[in-house]
Write an enzyme that holds these catalytic residues in place. Structure first.
Site, PDB file in Angstrom:
ATOM      1  N   GLY A 275      26.852  43.176  51.352  1.00  0.00           N
ATOM      2  CA  GLY A 275      28.321  42.756  51.369  1.00  0.00           C
ATOM      3  C   GLY A 275      28.995  43.787  50.087  1.00  0.00           C
ATOM      4  O   GLY A 275      29.498  44.697  50.445  1.00  0.00           O
ATOM      5  N   ARG A 276      28.445  43.602  48.887  1.00  0.00           N
ATOM      6  CA  ARG A 276      29.201  44.112  47.572  1.00  0.00           C
ATOM      7  C   ARG A 276      28.918  45.632  47.885  1.00  0.00           C
ATOM      8  O   ARG A 276      29.765  46.493  47.377  1.00  0.00           O
ATOM      9  CB  ARG A 276      28.297  43.579  46.666  1.00  0.00           C
ATOM     10  N   TYR A 316      31.351  34.753  35.794  1.00  0.00           N
ATOM     11  CA  TYR A 316      30.040  35.540  35.448  1.00  0.00           C
ATOM     12  C   TYR A 316      29.913  36.568  34.224  1.00  0.00           C
ATOM     13  O   TYR A 316      29.000  37.274  34.147  1.00  0.00           O
ATOM     14  CB  TYR A 316      29.429  36.314  36.616  1.00  0.00           C
ATOM     15  N   CYS A 355      46.936  28.852  32.037  1.00  0.00           N
ATOM     16  CA  CYS A 355      46.659  27.976  30.888  1.00  0.00           C
ATOM     17  C   CYS A 355      45.177  27.609  30.393  1.00  0.00           C
ATOM     18  O   CYS A 355      44.938  26.575  30.397  1.00  0.00           O
ATOM     19  CB  CYS A 355      47.611  26.666  30.939  1.00  0.00           C
ATOM     20  N   GLU A 356      44.232  28.640  30.172  1.00  0.00           N
ATOM     21  CA  GLU A 356      42.892  28.617  29.795  1.00  0.00           C
ATOM     22  C   GLU A 356      42.547  29.880  29.282  1.00  0.00           C
ATOM     23  O   GLU A 356      42.889  31.110  29.570  1.00  0.00           O
ATOM     24  CB  GLU A 356      42.017  28.496  31.231  1.00  0.00           C
TER      25      GLU A 356
HETATM   26  N1  LLP Z   1      23.354  37.152  52.541  1.00  0.00           N
HETATM   27  C1  LLP Z   1      23.130  36.191  52.058  1.00  0.00           C
HETATM   28  C2  LLP Z   1      22.497  35.160  52.550  1.00  0.00           C
HETATM   29  C3  LLP Z   1      23.813  35.870  50.667  1.00  0.00           C
HETATM   30  O1  LLP Z   1      23.853  34.624  50.291  1.00  0.00           O
HETATM   31  C4  LLP Z   1      24.771  36.834  50.273  1.00  0.00           C
HETATM   32  C5  LLP Z   1      25.625  36.673  49.152  1.00  0.00           C
HETATM   33  C6  LLP Z   1      24.865  38.259  50.842  1.00  0.00           C
HETATM   34  C7  LLP Z   1      24.033  38.283  52.063  1.00  0.00           C
HETATM   35  C8  LLP Z   1      25.582  39.304  50.215  1.00  0.00           C
HETATM   36  O2  LLP Z   1      25.247  39.776  49.096  1.00  0.00           O
HETATM   37  P1  LLP Z   1      25.897  41.073  48.503  1.00  0.00           P
HETATM   38  O3  LLP Z   1      25.017  42.157  49.347  1.00  0.00           O
HETATM   39  O4  LLP Z   1      27.239  40.953  48.705  1.00  0.00           O
HETATM   40  O5  LLP Z   1      25.199  41.146  47.063  1.00  0.00           O
HETATM   41  N2  LLP Z   1      30.420  35.483  44.041  1.00  0.00           N
HETATM   42  C9  LLP Z   1      29.134  36.465  43.490  1.00  0.00           C
HETATM   43  C10 LLP Z   1      28.290  36.842  44.515  1.00  0.00           C
HETATM   44  C11 LLP Z   1      27.614  35.765  45.355  1.00  0.00           C
HETATM   45  C12 LLP Z   1      26.587  36.242  46.394  1.00  0.00           C
HETATM   46  C13 LLP Z   1      26.260  35.170  47.380  1.00  0.00           C
HETATM   47  N3  LLP Z   1      25.537  35.442  48.335  1.00  0.00           N
HETATM   48  C14 LLP Z   1      29.779  37.500  42.543  1.00  0.00           C
HETATM   49  O6  LLP Z   1      30.974  37.597  42.379  1.00  0.00           O
HETATM   50  O7  LLP Z   1      29.053  38.241  42.104  1.00  0.00           O
END
Ligand code: LLP
Length: 425
Positions: A275-276, A316, A355-356
């Protein structure tokens, strides 16, 4: 690596000045670069080519349907975590048979929707969920494919909120119980449990946790095979890092270099759920300075973007590099470091109107002189930026803009005040 660079003291997204988008679309605004999405997807594909994985872009980080379409057109599959994300993928023209679906709390409706669509894999998170899937599949007289998400008990060395592969989290099934799951359900006709899934956390800025987790998983798969179970696929999840500061994350080739030798010649198809690492550096968040002020020794830039737009700093304590969109001579920087104490900068907090006290985008940053009306770019905001935004304090959500070379397009409009109350009527 991304296509957000300074030329002649102006920040550009590909060939479009960011200032022009802010002027025409308004602020705050999310801006994405199509070429950066493509670069990161293709890079990953190239790095892992030897084992020819199915790359399932993780929708949760940045799920706009135009972005999903871009990925689908490049041949990407998708990792989803809800019926809503599956809907997005299908609306974007994604192929259901390239979708993997994880999540600890899939509802019956969501399972039926996914069965009806014909997704590739249900990534099963518990015995109870598997029993329910079996019942639903049997009732419909259909066959589905599933992977058991195992929990290898490896520390990914990331924020506690995004650590998912340790024993005490809600995700997956620990290795001892996982063997029982296969013994009980591994030969079911309706749910063919021929795959193992893991996702240990996010972001993971080193290769070591992957090596540990995959090694443990392969030992488990060997044991399963010795017992006569057919295992043909391993899904190693997502979690590859992005560059919040320059060169912070290993690149795709480094992850591949560590992972491929473990999986080569194991007779397993590989699924990745990035994802990221694809969307993170492909987006920035731009807001305008409303006021500057001083409180004690502290200097603040109060901007029109806030924690409802980008909650990662507050949630975070995440670091996002911030820099003005238009800079004076000497301040154009294409390398992002922490800290950036250049001569002439001043230490500031960049905060929003909410407001935080926790409503901040950056703390104690050395920034060039700022005045009302200046634009600030928050970098590496493509992942978990807009996707985690809300309307808190009745703030309409920011628009999303996609740049392709020298043109840009609004791919999600700015919400209006009417949108805030539309569902309350
Ligand atoms: N697969 C599963 C089962 C997941 O739970 C996730 C992310 C991904 C793939 C993708 O992960 P990535 O490649 O994006 O790291 N909100 C948090 C990140 C939460 C990730 C949740 N799961 C942040 O902003 O850092």
């Amino acid at each position: 690596m991304d296509y957000f660079q300074y030329q002649d003291n102006q920040l550009y997204c590909e060939k479009v000045p960011v200032e022009q988008i802010a002027r025409e679309v308004g602020t705050p605004v999310y801006i994405y670069s199509a070429a950066t999405f493509a670069h990161h997807f293709q890079n990953l594909k190239k790095a892992f080519a030897e084992v020819n994985p199915l790359i399932c872009y993780s929708v949760k980080g940045c799920g706009n349907i135009h972005i999903c379409r871009l990925l689908a057109q490049m041949g990407s599959g998708f990792d989803v975590v809800s019926g809503g994300e599956l809907f997005r993928v299908l609306q974007a023209g994604g192929r259901a048979d390239t979708v993997v679906y994880a999540g600890v709390g899939k509802t019956d409706d969501e399972i039926q929707q996914a069965m009806g669509a014909g997704i590739a894999y249900f990534n099963i998170e518990s015995e109870a969920e598997l029993e329910n899937l079996i019942t639903l599949a049997r009732n419909k007289d259909c066959q589905v494919k599933a992977a058991l998400r195992i929990n290898p008990d490896v520390d990914p060395k990331t924020h506690r909120h995004t650590t998912t592969g340790k024993k005490e989290t809600k995700f997956g099934v620990d290795l001892e119980r996982a063997m029982n799951v296969f013994e009980q359900f591994g030969r079911n006709e309706n749910v063919r449990l021929h795959a193992v899934h893991l996702h240990i956390g996010s972001p993971i800025n080193s290769t070591e946790p992957y090596i540990q987790a995959i090694t443990k998983t392969l030992t488990f798969i060997d044991e399963l095979r010795r017992k006569g179970f057919t295992i043909d696929t391993i899904d190693i999840g997502g979690g590859f890092g992005a560059d919040y500061t320059t060169d912070q994350a290993p690149d795709a080739a480094e992850y591949a270099g560590a992972i491929i030798p473990l999986l080569k010649d194991k007779g397993l198809c590989l699924i990745l759920e990035p994802g990221r690492s694809i969307s993170g550096n492909a987006g920035i968040f731009v807001s305008r300075v409303l006021y500057t002020k001083q409180g004690g020794d502290k200097h603040f830039a109060i901007v029109d973007g806030a924690m409802n737009d980008l909650i990662r700093p507050m949630l975070y304590e995440a670091f996002h590099f911030i820099w003005p969109v238009t800079v004076a001579n000497g301040f154009a920087v294409n390398t992002r470091r922490e800290p950036m104490e250049l001569p002439g900068t001043r230490k500031m907090d960049v905060v929003g109107p909410i407001c935080e006290t926790g409503d901040y985008l950056a703390k104690d940053r050395f920034l060039p002189p700022l005045k009302r009306g200046d634009l600030l770019s928050v970098f590496t905001a493509g992942a978990y930026g807009f996707a985690m935004s809300s309307q808190y304090n009745a703030r309409p959500r920011a628009p999303e803009v996609l740049v392709t070379d020298s043109t840009f397009k609004i791919i999600r409009q700015r919400e209006s005040y009417q949108d805030l109350i539309a569902l309350e009527k």
